[in-house]
Design a protein around this motif. Structure first.
Motif, PDB file in Angstrom:
ATOM      1  N   ALA A  54       9.835  37.827  62.722  1.00 11.73           N
ATOM      2  CA  ALA A  54      10.262  39.218  62.639  1.00 11.73           C
ATOM      3  C   ALA A  54       9.164  40.178  63.061  1.00 11.73           C
ATOM      4  O   ALA A  54       9.404  41.154  63.784  1.00 11.73           O
ATOM      5  CB  ALA A  54      10.717  39.533  61.215  1.00 11.73           C
ATOM      6  N   LEU A  55       7.938  39.901  62.636  1.00  8.15           N
ATOM      7  CA  LEU A  55       6.833  40.783  62.993  1.00  8.15           C
ATOM      8  C   LEU A  55       6.510  40.679  64.477  1.00  8.15           C
ATOM      9  O   LEU A  55       6.238  41.694  65.141  1.00  8.15           O
ATOM     10  CB  LEU A  55       5.603  40.433  62.148  1.00  8.15           C
ATOM     11  N   GLY A  56       6.543  39.474  65.015  1.00 10.23           N
ATOM     12  CA  GLY A  56       6.297  39.315  66.446  1.00 10.23           C
ATOM     13  C   GLY A  56       7.336  40.045  67.275  1.00 10.23           C
ATOM     14  O   GLY A  56       7.015  40.688  68.288  1.00 10.23           O
ATOM     15  N   GLU A  57       8.604  39.949  66.864  1.00 12.57           N
ATOM     16  CA  GLU A  57       9.679  40.659  67.562  1.00 12.57           C
ATOM     17  C   GLU A  57       9.461  42.161  67.496  1.00 12.57           C
ATOM     18  O   GLU A  57       9.569  42.880  68.512  1.00 12.57           O
ATOM     19  CB  GLU A  57      11.019  40.295  66.937  1.00 12.57           C
ATOM     20  N   THR A  58       9.131  42.656  66.321  1.00 16.03           N
ATOM     21  CA  THR A  58       8.965  44.089  66.132  1.00 16.03           C
ATOM     22  C   THR A  58       7.823  44.622  66.972  1.00 16.03           C
ATOM     23  O   THR A  58       7.947  45.682  67.624  1.00 16.03           O
ATOM     24  CB  THR A  58       8.720  44.397  64.645  1.00 16.03           C
ATOM     25  N   ILE A  59       6.720  43.925  67.003  1.00 15.63           N
ATOM     26  CA  ILE A  59       5.576  44.370  67.806  1.00 15.63           C
ATOM     27  C   ILE A  59       5.922  44.332  69.294  1.00 15.63           C
ATOM     28  O   ILE A  59       5.499  45.207  70.068  1.00 15.63           O
ATOM     29  CB  ILE A  59       4.339  43.511  67.488  1.00 15.63           C
ATOM     30  N   ALA A  60       6.701  43.360  69.710  1.00 15.13           N
ATOM     31  CA  ALA A  60       7.123  43.297  71.110  1.00 15.13           C
ATOM     32  C   ALA A  60       7.926  44.537  71.484  1.00 15.13           C
ATOM     33  O   ALA A  60       7.687  45.164  72.527  1.00 15.13           O
ATOM     34  CB  ALA A  60       7.945  42.036  71.349  1.00 15.13           C
ATOM     35  N   TYR A  61       8.888  44.896  70.639  1.00 18.97           N
ATOM     36  CA  TYR A  61       9.689  46.091  70.918  1.00 18.97           C
ATOM     37  C   TYR A  61       8.810  47.333  70.930  1.00 18.97           C
ATOM     38  O   TYR A  61       8.913  48.186  71.821  1.00 18.97           O
ATOM     39  CB  TYR A  61      10.788  46.259  69.867  1.00 18.97           C
ATOM     40  N   MET A  62       7.950  47.452  69.921  1.00 18.54           N
ATOM     41  CA  MET A  62       7.098  48.632  69.825  1.00 18.54           C
ATOM     42  C   MET A  62       6.187  48.771  71.047  1.00 18.54           C
ATOM     43  O   MET A  62       5.963  49.881  71.548  1.00 18.54           O
ATOM     44  CB  MET A  62       6.249  48.561  68.557  1.00 18.54           C
TER      45      MET A  62
END
Length: 999
Positions: free
Chosen positions: A622-630
């Motif tokens: 979840a954190l990896g996905e979120t940082i990718a989007y950001m």
């Protein structure tokens, strides 16, 4: 016989009278609290009692309570002259009778408003009832409301404009004139359904548009324009039928009035400020719409009939009546420049509807059109498809959702009154094919398509409705199909009566021309000149088309991307790694909430855990996905994620919308609060939206959304990957082959949760095998014969040549890079990922910051990095796998202490197949046997795709090894429904995976 209906459907006469008394009394009250008192005791449940009180009061006012006496005395009952044009009676009996007559007049008017459409003359052929009911309901009889022939010439006061506009400036009309006006409005060639709408302002607006006297009169100029447009519509079809007699073209004959109707919608909407029109439509009439609505150059249409036309562009192309286009032109009525786009579509009826809606929504967002005033959609439907295809219902239910609304769509149903060969009595259960529109409170205008002025007027009102209320509206063009389903079909076999009538039917152009000539509006010479003028245009275009020798598919794009491809090195992708300080800042931001937000205690633990991971320089999924989007947002790339429950995530892992536990609708989205985080950068908007419980329409919507701007990342996540097959037509007809058919590149990402965890056959498999089967790479392609030629550009060339990327990613870092690669590639392809479930929180599945930063990139395979890689010649077994099963293999390998003998390679990108990297891994372990391990059954998963590719690769390396399959046995069902059986299956094949002797 005059036909009327009850005032209020479903209420008794006494109840209705009670409501009438309430309204008439309330109209003379001047004190608001008195009105409130009236409303409190006059309701449906007490109207019978009220009526009895009123009758008692009429006989003796002192016989009722003084409050009732005051109520009745202050009402209009003391002024009978206001109720009907009789001399005021001194008797209470006359007063009561007059109030009843007033009620009956309103009842009569309401009956026409509510049910007049049921007896309207809508069928041009005069052989069918549009609502499949040839009988008039009893409530439409004049006697039903105690009126007779003797009452026809009596005058009655008309209700005010809260009920009707038929009087105009007149306050009284005879009953005969009231009925005549109502029948002209509601029962001739237009049938209006609107009383189901539960908004008084909207229903009053519709009444005013149709009931106001003389409001539908056409000027001479409007009649001229309508005839000219009919000429173009009919003569275009006649020209095609003359030049290409045996070609399928799905012509518009029988509904030629569609063209002036559509052009009226565009003209009127342009006056309201609309600049861009997106049209989604089936094949019937498509070429005519392209020619006469969009004004696609005729020579570019005619050349499509040349079978010897050479293809200049890539791809296999599509038949001419499926092609889309985008065209800028001048609207000659308003003298404004407009853009008209027709979305390319397959033969899968109604599939294009949600695609057109998504494209419309994104165009609105791109120009800051938050109310739909500049961009709008027009959807055309067939009658059988509109009532028969479930995706219509799904699409309609997106119309008012905040993240999906296009602020009103005009739906036009070309109602042939027949499907392919199926009579409507056997193709729908509803009275009309348009009844599905009632569920969203859309007004429905039925119109006889052989009356072009009525068609034009209804389309004008539809455009005004959308501009005024921003809501959907349905126009039902009741017409006929002069030919069969296509020009080579013989319809007499199945519809003999209908087609005998059609054979005698005068074309609408000729019928309307005769009417105008007879009324002196045009002369025969004018009419002939109009025909000759358009015929010459067609002939010239036909001659010019012979000089077109090549077909350019790119000229038929519905969403050109301008200069997106300019000055881009197609063999290079920008780095997907980012600086560590950016990872840190984004990670902290994603885990922080405002102090005044009261969040759930469990979510507080999640955010604290994320902060701890950041301190440890690790990320989970979840954190990896979120940082990718950001990371994309801060660089100016918008991101949109939609699907069922995506805000929180099906598995409660994402939490991109955080809810206050004390204040309703108070939320916080960390990804939309990046302003000021990095100096000089203006973040792009992030949209994360829970969708309706639909796959087909919502995925179609996102396909259309992603067509507009290649610099916007669009993702759709299924609740479970198993449910994606509900949207199979979108996947098969748009996503997998859109580029091949229509040169339509697409960067859409499909996230399909997949994995065998004992959750049963509907919560385990996203059907990976289907996506791989639709991949266009050849397992025995020529490059394998000279595999030594794999060069630096091989991976990029594969991506170029592939129709999409199919992955089963196993680490947060690799998913991070895959997401960023989607935007940073110099071209666009769809990405299909088998998203994880069990490993979302698996500690072993976390990634280090080191895998996100610097020159790191997406890994098509993740090679063995353990002790087996230190002594490759000692490895006895080389296992290839993909996705979650890797962690189960690694676990058992450690338990049985086979880490030196068994090497495991994860194939993260399955298609296009990473031949070069797989070759290197096989070469690295020369003494190892080769196995493919998967958790899916043998006839599912990746094995059927991978095995021939591994085999050809081994043969070209001079090895005669066979690829050993290790996994579940073939089965019909995707997974066991019993948890114990699931565990037994897993143990059965996993026990041998790490046994080098088992081969």
């Amino acid at each position: 016989m005059y036909r009327v209906k009850t005032f209020i459907s479903g209420l008794s006469k006494s109840q209705t009278l009670g409501i009438l008394l309430q309204r008439t009394c309330a109209s003379v009250q001047t004190v608001s609290d008195r009105t409130q008192t009236t409303n409190s005791f006059l309701n449906g449940s007490s109207s019978v009692y009220t009526e009895s009180m009123y009758e008692a009061w009429l006989q003796d006012p002192s016989s009722v309570h003084k409050s009732w006496d005051a109520y009745f005395r202050h009402g209009e009952f003391a002024s009978p002259s206001q109720l009907a044009p009789h001399a005021q009676s001194s008797t209470s009996v006359d007063t009561y009778k007059q109030s009843q007559e007033y009620y009956h007049v309103q009842s009569l008017i309401r009956s026409y408003q509510e049910r007049g459409h049921k007896i309207a003359h809508l069928d041009p052929l005069g052989i069918n009832s549009a609502d499949l009911d040839s009988e008039s309901p009893k409530s439409l009889m004049l006697s039903f409301h105690n009126f007779g022939e003797k009452d026809l010439d009596r005058k009655f006061y008309l209700p005010d404009d809260s009920v009707t506009y038929i009087g105009g400036e007149e306050k009284t009309l005879t009953l005969r004139e009231i009925i005549r006006r109502l029948e002209n409005i509601y029962c001739k060639h237009i049938g209006i359904e609107y009383t189901h709408i539960n908004n008084e302002e909207q229903t009053r607006w519709i009444r005013e548009k149709f009931e106001t006297p003389r409001i539908r009169e056409f000027s001479r100029e409007e009649k001229h324009v309508t005839l000219a447009r009919l000429v173009r519509s009919q003569r275009f079809e006649e020209f095609l039928s003359t030049k290409w007699t045996s070609e399928k073209r799905f012509g518009l004959e029988g509904c030629e009035a569609l063209i002036p109707g559509m052009k009226t919608v565009i003209d009127r909407s342009t006056e309201f400020g609309v600049e861009s029109f997106i049209i989604g439509m089936p094949h019937r009439g498509r070429l005519n719409v392209l020619a006469n609505v969009c004004r696609k150059p005729l020579e570019n249409i005619f050349c499509q009939f040349d079978s010897k036309l050479n293809e200049e562009d890539e791809g296999s192309g599509d038949v001419k009546y499926h092609l889309g286009m985008s065209h800028h032109r001048l609207n000659r009525v308003t003298n404004k420049e407009i853009k008209v786009a027709v979305v390319a579509n397959p033969s899968h009826l109604e599939a294009v509807g949600p695609v057109a809606q998504g494209k419309t929504r994104h165009e609105q967002e791109c120009v800051g059109d938050h109310e739909g005033k500049r961009v709008m959609s027009i959807l055309l439907h067939g009658d059988a498809a509109f009532s028969g295809q479930g995706v219509v219902y799904e699409t309609l239910h997106l119309s008012d959702l905040p993240a999906f609304t296009t602020h009103g769509t005009i739906h036009i149903v070309v109602n042939n009154q027949v499907g392919f060969t199926t009579d409507p009595r056997f193709s729908r259960s509803s009275p009309y094919p348009t009844d599905v529109g009632r569920v969203i409170n859309a007004p429905i205008f039925h119109v006889n398509a052989d009356y072009p002025e009525e068609v034009v007027y209804v389309c004008k009102v539809a455009a005004e409705w959308r501009a005024t209320f921003g809501k959907d509206v349905v126009v039902d063009l009741v017409c006929y199909r002069r030919n069969g389903h296509n020009e080579n079909d013989n319809p007499y076999v199945t519809q003999p009566i209908m087609y005998k009538a059609i054979e005698k039917q005068q074309p609408v152009m000729e019928k309307y021309a005769d009417e105008l000539v007879n009324s002196g509006v045009v002369t025969k010479e004018d009419y002939k000149n109009e025909i000759e003028k358009y015929d010459q245009i067609c002939k010239k275009a036909y001659d010019d088309s012979k000089g077109i020798l090549v077909n350019k598919n790119s000229e038929w794009l519905d969403s050109p991307w301008g200069d997106f491809f300019v000055n881009k090195d197609q063999m290079k992708v920008a780095p997907t790694g980012i600086p560590e300080d950016v990872v840190q800042k984004l990670g902290i931001q994603s885990s922080s909430v405002p102090k005044d937000l009261k969040i759930h205690s469990s979510l507080n633990r999640v955010l604290k855990a994320r902060m701890k991971m950041i301190e440890d320089r690790t990320v989970d999924w979840a954190l990896g996905e979120t940082i990718a989007y950001m990371s994309l947002l801060i660089d100016g790339y918008p991101v949109r994620l939609s699907g069922q429950d995506v805000e929180r995530g099906t598995f409660s892992h994402r939490h991109h919308v955080i809810h206050d536990q004390m204040v309703d609708k108070k939320t916080f989205c960390p990804l939309n609060n990046l302003d000021g985080l990095f100096e000089g950068k203006k973040p792009a908007p992030y949209t994360v939206c829970n969708s309706s419980l639909s796959e087909y329409a919502v995925l179609g919507f996102e396909v259309g959304f992603s067509q507009v701007d290649p610099n916007c990342l669009v993702l759709w996540e299924a609740q479970f990957g198993d449910f994606a097959n509900t949207a199979q037509p979108i996947i098969d007809q748009f996503i997998s082959c859109g580029q091949d058919k229509w040169v339509r590149q697409l960067g859409l990402v499909l996230l399909l949760p997949h994995g065998y965890e004992g959750m049963g056959p509907e919560h385990s498999s996203a059907r990976l095998e289907r996506f791989l089967q639709m991949s266009n790479d050849d397992p025995s392609q020529e490059l394998l014969e000279t595999y030594e030629k794999f060069g630096d550009d091989f991976a990029m060339q594969q991506l170029h040549d592939s129709n999409w990327f199919v992955c089963n990613i196993s680490t947060p870092a690799n998913y991070f890079h895959a997401i960023r690669r989607q935007i940073l590639l110099p071209f666009r392809r769809p990405l299909v990922n088998m998203s994880p479930k069990a490993i979302l929180r698996l500690p072993e599945a976390r990634s280090s910051f080191d895998e996100l930063i610097g020159d790191t990139e997406f890994q098509r395979i993740i090679p063995e990095t353990g002790v087996a890689s230190e002594n490759p010649k000692g490895v006895q077994k080389l296992v290839f796998c993909t996705g979650k099963v890797y962690y189960e293999i690694a676990k058992i390998r450690k338990v049985v202490e086979r880490e030196h003998q068994v090497a495991v390679v994860r194939v993260e990108q399955i298609s296009p197949f990473p031949y070069d990297l797989i070759r290197d891994e096989i070469a690295k372990y020369p003494n190892a046997s080769i196995s493919w391990v998967q958790e899916e059954h043998k006839n599912m998963g990746a094995f059927q795709y991978v095995e021939p590719r591994l085999r050809h690769l081994l043969n070209n390396m001079g090895r005669d090894d066979k690829v050993k399959y290790e996994g579940r046995f073939p089965a019909a069902s995707t997974a066991a429904g019993n948890k114990q059986l699931h565990e037994q299956e897993l143990d059965a094949f996993m026990s041998n995976v790490c046994n080098p002797d088992f081969y």
